[in-house]
Design a protein around this motif. Sequence first.
Motif, PDB file in Angstrom:
ATOM      1  N   PRO A  53      33.302  32.846  42.447  1.00 39.02           N
ATOM      2  CA  PRO A  53      34.657  33.412  42.568  1.00 39.02           C
ATOM      3  C   PRO A  53      35.091  33.487  44.024  1.00 39.02           C
ATOM      4  N   ARG A  54      36.133  32.788  44.373  1.00 40.70           N
ATOM      5  CA  ARG A  54      36.674  32.926  45.717  1.00 40.70           C
ATOM      6  C   ARG A  54      37.454  34.231  45.846  1.00 40.70           C
ATOM      7  N   TRP A  55      37.992  34.719  44.741  1.00 46.53           N
ATOM      8  CA  TRP A  55      38.749  35.961  44.723  1.00 46.53           C
ATOM      9  C   TRP A  55      37.976  36.993  43.918  1.00 46.53           C
ATOM     10  N   THR A  56      37.804  38.195  44.482  1.00 42.39           N
ATOM     11  CA  THR A  56      37.118  39.279  43.768  1.00 42.39           C
ATOM     12  C   THR A  56      38.176  40.279  43.308  1.00 42.39           C
ATOM     13  N   PRO A  57      38.566  40.242  42.039  1.00 48.58           N
ATOM     14  CA  PRO A  57      39.761  40.979  41.591  1.00 48.58           C
ATOM     15  C   PRO A  57      39.587  42.486  41.511  1.00 48.58           C
ATOM     16  N   ASP A  58      38.351  42.992  41.466  1.00 51.39           N
ATOM     17  CA  ASP A  58      38.161  44.422  41.231  1.00 51.39           C
ATOM     18  C   ASP A  58      38.021  45.228  42.511  1.00 51.39           C
ATOM     19  N   LEU A  59      37.941  44.568  43.644  1.00 55.93           N
ATOM     20  CA  LEU A  59      37.830  45.291  44.907  1.00 55.93           C
ATOM     21  C   LEU A  59      39.209  45.748  45.369  1.00 55.93           C
ATOM     22  N   VAL A  60      39.231  46.577  46.411  1.00 58.93           N
ATOM     23  CA  VAL A  60      40.469  47.195  46.918  1.00 58.93           C
ATOM     24  C   VAL A  60      41.177  47.906  45.760  1.00 58.93           C
ATOM     25  N   PHE A  61      40.396  48.713  45.038  1.00 55.18           N
ATOM     26  CA  PHE A  61      40.921  49.529  43.933  1.00 55.18           C
ATOM     27  C   PHE A  61      41.567  48.666  42.844  1.00 55.18           C
ATOM     28  N   GLY A  62      41.093  47.425  42.707  1.00 51.51           N
ATOM     29  CA  GLY A  62      41.606  46.542  41.672  1.00 51.51           C
ATOM     30  C   GLY A  62      42.659  45.567  42.144  1.00 51.51           C
ATOM     31  N   LEU A  63      43.100  45.666  43.391  1.00 51.41           N
ATOM     32  CA  LEU A  63      44.120  44.751  43.897  1.00 51.41           C
ATOM     33  C   LEU A  63      43.515  43.423  44.350  1.00 51.41           C
ATOM     34  N   GLY A  64      42.228  43.400  44.623  1.00 50.80           N
ATOM     35  CA  GLY A  64      41.532  42.167  44.920  1.00 50.80           C
ATOM     36  C   GLY A  64      41.528  41.789  46.388  1.00 50.80           C
ATOM     37  N   VAL A  65      40.595  40.909  46.738  1.00 52.15           N
ATOM     38  CA  VAL A  65      40.436  40.442  48.109  1.00 52.15           C
ATOM     39  C   VAL A  65      39.641  39.135  48.051  1.00 52.15           C
ATOM     40  N   PRO A  66      39.890  38.167  48.941  1.00 51.23           N
ATOM     41  CA  PRO A  66      39.149  36.890  48.913  1.00 51.23           C
ATOM     42  C   PRO A  66      37.772  37.015  49.560  1.00 51.23           C
ATOM     43  N   ALA A 499      48.832  39.127  47.087  1.00 50.45           N
ATOM     44  CA  ALA A 499      49.162  37.711  47.085  1.00 50.45           C
ATOM     45  C   ALA A 499      48.223  36.937  48.007  1.00 50.45           C
ATOM     46  N   PHE A 500      47.804  35.765  47.532  1.00 51.13           N
ATOM     47  CA  PHE A 500      46.911  34.894  48.298  1.00 51.13           C
ATOM     48  C   PHE A 500      47.017  33.504  47.692  1.00 51.13           C
TER      49      PHE A 500
END
Length: 903
Positions: A53-66, A499-500
């Motif tokens: 996964p290039r994007w981790t959707p559950d981090l940053v309280f669920g907002l995600g981070v690459p 957004a990314f």
Amino acid sequence: MLRERGFWLMVLWLLLIVEPMTRPGLPPTEDGVIHAYRVLEMHRLWKAGIFYPRWTPDLVFGLGVPLFHFNGPLFPWLGAAGIWLGFPLELGVKIPLAGLLILGSAGVYGLARLWGLSERAALIAGLAFASAPFRIRELYWQGDFPQYLALSLLPWAMFALHRALRGSRWGWRFAAAGAIALLPLSHNISAMLSAPLLAGYTIGVLGVEGLSMRRLRMGLQIAALGIGMAAFFVVPAIADRPLVHLDRLLQGEYDFRKHFLDPGSLFSLPPLYDDRLGNRRLILTLGLHQILLALPAAGWLVRRRCHGSEGHRQRVLVIGCGGALAGMIWMMLPASQPVWERIPLLAYAEFPWRWLGLAALPIAMMIGLAVDCVPHRWHGPWTLLTAGVLIGGSLGLLYNGGTPVRLLYPTLADLHTYERRHRYPGLISVGELLPRWVSGEIEGSPLEEAYRAGEEPMRLDPGSLPPGSTVQTISRRALDQQYLIYLPVSGDLRFYVLAFPGWTVRVDGRLVPTWVEAQAGWLRAEVPAGLHEVQLRFEPLLIWRLLEFFSAGLAISGAWRLAFGIRFRSIRISSVRVGLLRLIPSLVSRGWIAWRAWPVSERAVLLLGSVALLSQAPYRLWAWTRVPLDRPLGAQAHLRVDYAGQVRLVGYRMEPLSVAPGEQARLILWWRPLRMMETQYSVYVHVYPLIGEPHPTFQSDHMHPADVPTNAWDPERMYQDVHFLRVPEGAEPGLYRIRVGLYERLNPGRRLQLDGSGDDGFELPLALVIARPVAPLARPVTFGEKIHLVGLEAPLEVRAGVPWSIWLAFEALNRLETDYKVFVHVVDEEGRVGSQRDLWQPTSRWPMRVVVPVSVQLDGLPRPGRYTLRIGWYAWPEMTHLLPDSSAVSGPFYTHPVVIIAR
């Protein structure tokens, strides 16, 4: 290697270092929990069918981070594999770590044997690498597990590279390229720093094996293949840096200019005891004991002779290791700053002391070589002594005395709690991987309620729908959600995801334009009126996919060539060295079963290692050195002052005890949390005159005392909180009391109350002296063998009837239990008192051997004439005088010989 007694003896000694991992919970490291939660996120995405996964959707309280677009995924893969096999999270993390410790040392053992070192020397080299202070610190204190992984793979990359350059087998070339490819997948920075080391090692191998165009082409082929197999990760991580806030890693506390080391730190001993400090200073040293153990190998160059390992090969090894070590040391010193500033990307390493991890390898090889460099009759004793010193030198770091972190089956909601509690949204340091268009801090999201309920959150914001709209969820997956939406009018829809590139919105299967909400960074898209099927999905870019196919193609083609390039008719059972049918006879033939065939030194190594392991000798030795929680080392006084049953002040130290206006004093406080605290508290230190109104003259406040938020304080540790108290220029000389307390960081008006008294602060027993120069006496006067009068300053002439003052300077010879009164009588030539003053002095709070200035205000003298001063001390109300021992004594006082004339 697996058939050698030396290898298995090394593994036995390595178990002493692995042993702390067998205790329940993760070691309470600084970053270990962060990497454990990254493993949790990787496993969660594996269950969703996403391997990389290039994007981790559950981090940053669920907002995600690459996260894994820029940080290597290899360690989370290893941990997720453990969870997939059925282990709880903490075991999924600890099992790979224990394996990596042995793996790294096994690689060093193999390297040592390649360079002609004996089994004993290779044993010691592997043990030295595992017990290097930086390696132990990384495992049990810092917790940068990906960096530990990369440094464990580095010896194997060198080993395979050496074997490949020595021969022509494709298998070794492919193994070397694979090991090189795994380095950036483990830890980007370690891979970058390892590049010059691998290049230098290649030159050294060519110097030994012989320089030829074929070997040069082979080395370039290995490097190209390794980079190509890692290109799917390396190229986007470098090219997409402008999309995130990576520049934050070049600023503030992460600026490399602030983290150079000095030679004293580099060559210091690691701590030999547990000081129980939760904010212990960084232990950044090569280890003086390891440097001393490596010196015999360096001395071999001078003697030009080495017992048991002679020749050109060892000469190249010593020169190469010494040169590499010297270069790494220089890169950690301030003199190398111009190099750091000029080499592209090097500044992203952040900390020059990262070279300590790489330096452990050449030092280990030299320590191993030193075993072969001592006379043959001393091989056994030297091996035992070296092994004992290596293990003993790591005791101060081997056992982390804090509270282990239990992470058996945490949830994603627990992950968000950790992000909020420790202010690590995205499990990153300073928000460096947040998309570039996100500004400010992110302290929560509307998705957390769904996570707490154990549900996949709906990322569409219902509040962004026009009135009269309806929405029905078709599917919710980690990186793919579909909705059936009816809009009476076209609407600007908001999605709770940062957004990314890769995030797309499709309406009825067609891509629609998306844009970014200012500052918040959320994804938005325009959806036309009517009934539509809307899909939110993360789709890797084409270039990313092409790179993935390219890297996978190289890996598969290399494996295909390896598998089908073997002549199957030449395969024999004897070639499978680790096969059970061949291994057992091999062990018997080498004397493993026949105890009599073992040399005395190897028996001693086995027995001593076994006894130490079975008796847990390292743990027992370390436990004896633990500092009691309420007795901090270096404290001037030990206390037991409890604040609301949450935290205890256990000691303090003031240095110096006397300061002049305009100067500063350093106050060190030691705090011990009595339990885990949910609230973040700050510490105040107020300083005000000991006699008079309690209005603070100056103060110090620490938002995060000890530079660690109080809600992260461990009850099994103490925290050293250092305050610098700068005395204002206009501060009156004399004694000042110091009041210490805690208040809520977000509500400064709420202070913690002292247990039993209800007060909101504690006054330290000793006072601070604000100094003033007072003319010294020719000969100090002692009162009752307790107080010295060392100075007196009085005017030689005063005006009758006008108030005036004098300055006295006293010094307590010992700690005084009683508060005494000082009296000053001004008498004329006939012995009549013209003016007097009795002053209570808090002598019980005077620091010993510190000059205390005392101002005495006197009434105007009644008539002109000649007057003298009488000075003395007495206890009130007993009226017991402290008799002076001066020769100028005519009563229970000291008579000052200088005459004051009143006009």
